[in-house]
Design a protein around this motif. Structure first.
Motif, PDB file in Angstrom:
ATOM      1  N   UNK A  97      52.194  36.332  39.080  1.00 43.23           N
ATOM      2  CA  UNK A  97      52.441  34.960  39.512  1.00 43.23           C
ATOM      3  C   UNK A  97      53.192  34.223  38.403  1.00 43.23           C
ATOM      4  N   UNK A  98      52.479  33.780  37.372  1.00 41.86           N
ATOM      5  CA  UNK A  98      53.175  33.098  36.278  1.00 41.86           C
ATOM      6  C   UNK A  98      52.898  33.744  34.934  1.00 41.86           C
ATOM      7  N   UNK A  99      52.573  35.048  35.005  1.00 39.58           N
ATOM      8  CA  UNK A  99      52.592  35.858  33.784  1.00 39.58           C
ATOM      9  C   UNK A  99      51.360  35.825  32.906  1.00 39.58           C
ATOM     10  N   UNK A 119      43.597  33.045  40.317  1.00 39.95           N
ATOM     11  CA  UNK A 119      42.779  34.058  41.001  1.00 39.95           C
ATOM     12  C   UNK A 119      43.568  35.008  41.885  1.00 39.95           C
ATOM     13  N   UNK A 120      44.809  35.270  41.558  1.00 39.75           N
ATOM     14  CA  UNK A 120      45.478  36.359  42.264  1.00 39.75           C
ATOM     15  C   UNK A 120      44.696  37.638  41.936  1.00 39.75           C
ATOM     16  N   UNK A 121      44.616  38.510  42.980  1.00 35.59           N
ATOM     17  CA  UNK A 121      43.834  39.729  42.783  1.00 35.59           C
ATOM     18  C   UNK A 121      44.686  40.969  43.019  1.00 35.59           C
ATOM     19  N   UNK A 122      44.416  41.988  42.234  1.00 37.79           N
ATOM     20  CA  UNK A 122      45.162  43.252  42.332  1.00 37.79           C
ATOM     21  C   UNK A 122      44.175  44.404  42.516  1.00 37.79           C
ATOM     22  N   UNK A 123      44.566  45.380  43.323  1.00 38.70           N
ATOM     23  CA  UNK A 123      43.742  46.579  43.462  1.00 38.70           C
ATOM     24  C   UNK A 123      43.816  47.392  42.166  1.00 38.70           C
ATOM     25  N   UNK A 124      42.969  48.406  42.059  1.00 35.30           N
ATOM     26  CA  UNK A 124      42.992  49.238  40.855  1.00 35.30           C
ATOM     27  C   UNK A 124      44.241  50.123  40.803  1.00 35.30           C
ATOM     28  N   UNK A 125      45.026  50.113  41.907  1.00 34.92           N
ATOM     29  CA  UNK A 125      46.340  50.770  41.877  1.00 34.92           C
ATOM     30  C   UNK A 125      47.441  49.763  41.561  1.00 34.92           C
ATOM     31  N   UNK A 126      47.044  48.518  41.299  1.00 32.92           N
ATOM     32  CA  UNK A 126      48.014  47.501  40.903  1.00 32.92           C
ATOM     33  C   UNK A 126      48.635  46.718  42.047  1.00 32.92           C
ATOM     34  N   UNK A 127      48.226  47.010  43.304  1.00 34.15           N
ATOM     35  CA  UNK A 127      48.830  46.266  44.422  1.00 34.15           C
ATOM     36  C   UNK A 127      48.285  44.852  44.466  1.00 34.15           C
ATOM     37  N   UNK A 128      49.153  43.921  44.782  1.00 36.83           N
ATOM     38  CA  UNK A 128      48.721  42.534  44.940  1.00 36.83           C
ATOM     39  C   UNK A 128      47.965  42.422  46.260  1.00 36.83           C
ATOM     40  N   UNK A 129      46.685  42.045  46.202  1.00 34.27           N
ATOM     41  CA  UNK A 129      45.887  42.018  47.440  1.00 34.27           C
ATOM     42  C   UNK A 129      45.293  40.636  47.731  1.00 34.27           C
TER      43      UNK A 129
END
Ligand code: FES
Ligand SMILES: [Fe+2]
Length: 423
Positions: A97-99, A119-129
């Protein structure tokens, strides 16, 4: 002024490495600026630590799922974790988002890597979820799939965890050369950490590695150790690969036997059972493998004259649960020997910084590993990328193995015996 303090040297130019590129019997060490100069340090960070396979921890720190490590790697901060299938994953420690920095220190993450800011969330594979509230007012053509965490290459070998920022550097297995095969008999994959300590050392990271690689100083810096790890019992342990290796055989245990106090790993062959293997993997990890324990020293450069050293003691799976009391003498042995080394490398640093005399001659009998190490450094410093890196070859058995050592190894490692048989 001595040449070592020249400020306008282009360290990426092959001409400045002529003393390193000379044959061993004519070679010099590195210029003082390589240890004390800020501009050398900055280029070295870019050319070595931003591109090499750098050790960032021990493998068992990330053995279980749900753990996330935060490590400095060259100019970047990275996180390392495992996905839901247990596969290792590495990412830049920066939200898409903003680093913002995702994590400040090693932590547990369950199933989602969350940015603390929005609170952007990422999976453990790095995908933005997860992007809370972000899509209340849709953006033009926003594609979550294009905003996953930036991947970083990560891999393990034996007890070590490595990461690499460059996509075109050869794979870790190529980097390590024959080391995995050479050390296969120890079964290092399952070894467990029993003790870790961190030291801040007032010396350049290369001085610590070089000191580890040569036993020239043994009799004077470690008079006690030299009684049991005798100078004539050191031999070459060097095949192809980005490492400098030596072995002590037999590893003595009479007057000072603390490092042989614990029982050996099961099923070692007759050479591994009586030897110590001492390997500096380029650039930043020093590995001491004894029949019954491993001691690693990971070097993180902080400044030209400052290095953070993380020391870890590991034991074979079979004896990993041994009591603290039983582990104590082995740990104390290493702490004492390491303390002697820290004193002398800090003194080297002061001389190089404040004296800054031109680079001196390497001792062919004892300092061939330094020559090899300096040439690996020169390869990295002078290449535009490591894609075409030539992993240095090893000794030709029977021709060079004993050339700068103590003679013919009475307990050659299995890999060298095989080569001798195949001729
Ligand atoms: S910077 Fe990470 S969610 Fe906004
Ligand atoms: Fe030493």
């Amino acid at each position: 002024m001595p040449d070592g303090v020249a400020r306008d040297v282009d360290w990426t130019s092959p001409e400045v490495w002529s003393g390193t590129r000379a044959p061993l019997t004519a070679a010099t060490g590195l210029a003082p600026a390589a240890y004390a100069g800020q501009s050398f340090f900055d280029i070295e960070q870019q050319h070595v630590f931003d591109r090499a396979w750098v050790c960032v921890g021990v493998a068992d720190e990330i053995a279980g799922r749900g753990r996330m490590l935060v490590r400095r790697l060259g100019s970047r901060s990275i996180v390392v974790t495992r996905n839901s299938d247990g596969e290792l994953r590495g990412f830049l420690n920066s939200c898409r988002h903003r680093g913002t920095e995702l994590a400040e220190a090693d932590c547990d993450v369950a199933n989602t890597i969350r940015c603390p800011y929005h609170r952007w969330g990422y999976s453990l594979d790095g995908e933005l979820i997860a992007t809370p509230g972000f899509e209340d007012v849709p953006r033009d053509g926003f594609d979550r799939a294009a905003h996953g965490l930036h991947p970083v290459r990560v891999d393990t070998w034996g007890v070590l965890l490595f990461a690499c920022l460059a996509e075109d550097t050869p794979p870790l297995l190529e980097w390590l050369g024959d080391l995995p095969q050479r050390m296969a008999g120890y079964g290092l994959d399952g070894w467990v950490s029993r003790d870790e300590q961190t030291l801040d050392i007032d010396a350049n990271w290369k001085l610590i590695s070089e000191n580890f690689q040569e036993y020239y100083h043994l009799r004077w810096v470690h008079p006690e150790l030299a009684k049991v790890s005798r100078v004539p019992d050191h031999y070459r342990y060097q095949g192809p690969g980005m490492y400098c290796g030596q072995t002590t055989t037999p590893v003595s245990g009479d007057a000072r036997d603390e490092w042989l106090a614990l029982p050996p790993a099961p099923e070692l062959d007759s050479s591994d059972l009586v030897s110590g293997r001492f390997v500096a993997i380029f650039p930043n990890v020093l590995l001491s493998v004894l029949p019954n324990h491993v001691w690693t020293m990971r070097l993180d450069p902080v400044a030209p004259g400052r290095t953070r050293e993380t020391c870890t003691l590991l034991l074979p799976e079979a004896t990993g649960a041994t009591t603290d009391e039983a582990v104590g003498p082995t740990r104390d042995f290493w702490v004492a020997v390491n303390g002697e080394d820290v004193d002398i490398v800090q003194r080297s640093q002061r001389g190089l910084t404040l004296g800054a005399v031109p680079a001196g001659p390497l001792a062919p009998r004892f300092e061939e590993p330094l020559h090899r190490f300096h040439n690996m450094l020169a390869d990295c410093m002078t290449s535009a990328s490591l894609a075409g890196l030539e992993v240095p070859r090893g000794d030709r058995i029977g021709v060079e193995a004993d050339r700068w050592g103590s003679g013919v190894n009475p307990n050659p490692p299995t890999i060298e015996l095989t080569e001798l048989v195949e001729g």
